[in-house]
Design an enzyme around this catalytic site. Sequence first.
Site, PDB file in Angstrom:
ATOM      1  N   TYR A 293      21.672   7.584   9.500  1.00  0.00           N
ATOM      2  CA  TYR A 293      21.178   6.386   9.096  1.00  0.00           C
ATOM      3  C   TYR A 293      19.605   6.961   8.456  1.00  0.00           C
ATOM      4  CZ  TYR A 293      19.861   1.728   9.327  1.00  0.00           C
ATOM      5  OH  TYR A 293      19.544   0.393   9.033  1.00  0.00           O
TER       6      TYR A 293
ATOM      7  N   ALA B 205      21.918  -8.212   4.780  1.00  0.00           N
ATOM      8  CA  ALA B 205      22.825  -6.757   5.245  1.00  0.00           C
ATOM      9  C   ALA B 205      23.884  -7.087   4.225  1.00  0.00           C
ATOM     10  CB  ALA B 205      23.031  -6.766   6.722  1.00  0.00           C
TER      11      ALA B 205
END
Length: 382
Positions: free
Chosen positions: A238, A143
């Site tokens: 998202y 990430a």
Amino acid sequence: MTLKPMIRNNICINCQPEGCKKNIEKQIQFVKDYNKLHKSKVKFKNVLVIGCSNGYGLATRVVASFGCGARTIGVSLERASSEKKTGTPGWYHNRAFEQTAKETGKNHITIEGDAFSNEIKREVIEEAKKHGIKFDLIVYSIASPLRKDAKTCEVYKSVIKPIKTPFNAKTLNIVTGAIEDVYIPVANEKEISDTIKVMGGEDWENWLCLLKDENLLSKNIITFSYSYIGSSLQATIYKDGTIGQAKKDLERSAKYLNETLKSLNGKAFLCVMKGIVTRSSAIIPSLPLYLSCLLKVMKKRNCYSEAIEDVVKLFYEKLDFECLDNLLSSDGFLHCDGKELNEDVQHEVKLVMDEIIKSGNVLLADIEGYRKAFLEASGFEI
Ligand code: NAD
């Protein structure tokens, strides 16, 4: 050393080294205790975890090593401490992992640096050749806010923005515990493609293709990237936003890798996990508020679990090569997000969120549980 957490924009910029060590010890103990009651059918010999020092990648490395007895090579981007600053939590996690692995005879190699770069990929290749390693599991768990392209040296930045309509919502300020307004305009085309470049599947493909060319993959190789779909309550920012496009790109990569690995009878797929509190998820606008509500509902229903528990179950109950095909959904996902997306859980989370937004009563959510998990990710309050 007594340190106080320093938090800016929901990012903890320092950490507590002793707490980071305890964090690892806690996860390792969890796996050891779990092992006393459940034996893993799955055995891996050599596992590469790209993004091994925090969150899901860290839990993966702990389970692969202490649960399945694998030799692990872990890659992560860290900073050691300097006179003025503590190192990154991941730096201390890596040291603590290495120490316990050494004391208990677990084979391990840690390589710290930019996973997107050619240098770090070459370092992994050299180590694998030196030790006669062929990987039977490769987990991609990066990430990152940015990526420097290894060929062109151009730097791409990922953004978390909506695509269709501006995002107008409430979020949680972790420092004050207050609910605040958040407004994010829609992303432009470049922001979308840059986010795909950073968080999409291209680098995962690069790793696998390179290791295949170097003959470092075993027969029946399994590779997966972690992914998140999440609740429809968060879809604007998202699933339907820039990051969702990057996750879609991972789906494309999984298909491509499945073709590429056919000659080795390999399998590539996405492991879709439930939302957890990590350093990365804390910066997604409005996710902290949603997760605080989710924690409240899951704890009330006795179905709350931490990353280490979810990853143990993934390894012990799902990663069996022979059974995998039956477990993959029609869209090729290995779903481990059922507890979050359960209809009743989502219904209750929505009620709690709506009530908080209406009344401003933050006590309806598990703000304290969220805050504690957030601080624990940097070694505080453990
Ligand atoms: P995290 O922030 O806890 O860990 C990220 C890891 O990536 C760290 O080890 C970090 O060192 C490493 N990293 C970042 N940039 C790097 C680079 N350039 N080179 C090498 N290493 C680098 O993240 P996380 O929340 O565990 O997320 C990992 C994956 O899991 C992501 O794909 C994420 O979408 C997915 N996921 C997360 C959640 C969640 O709620 N946190 C839920 C489902 C899926």
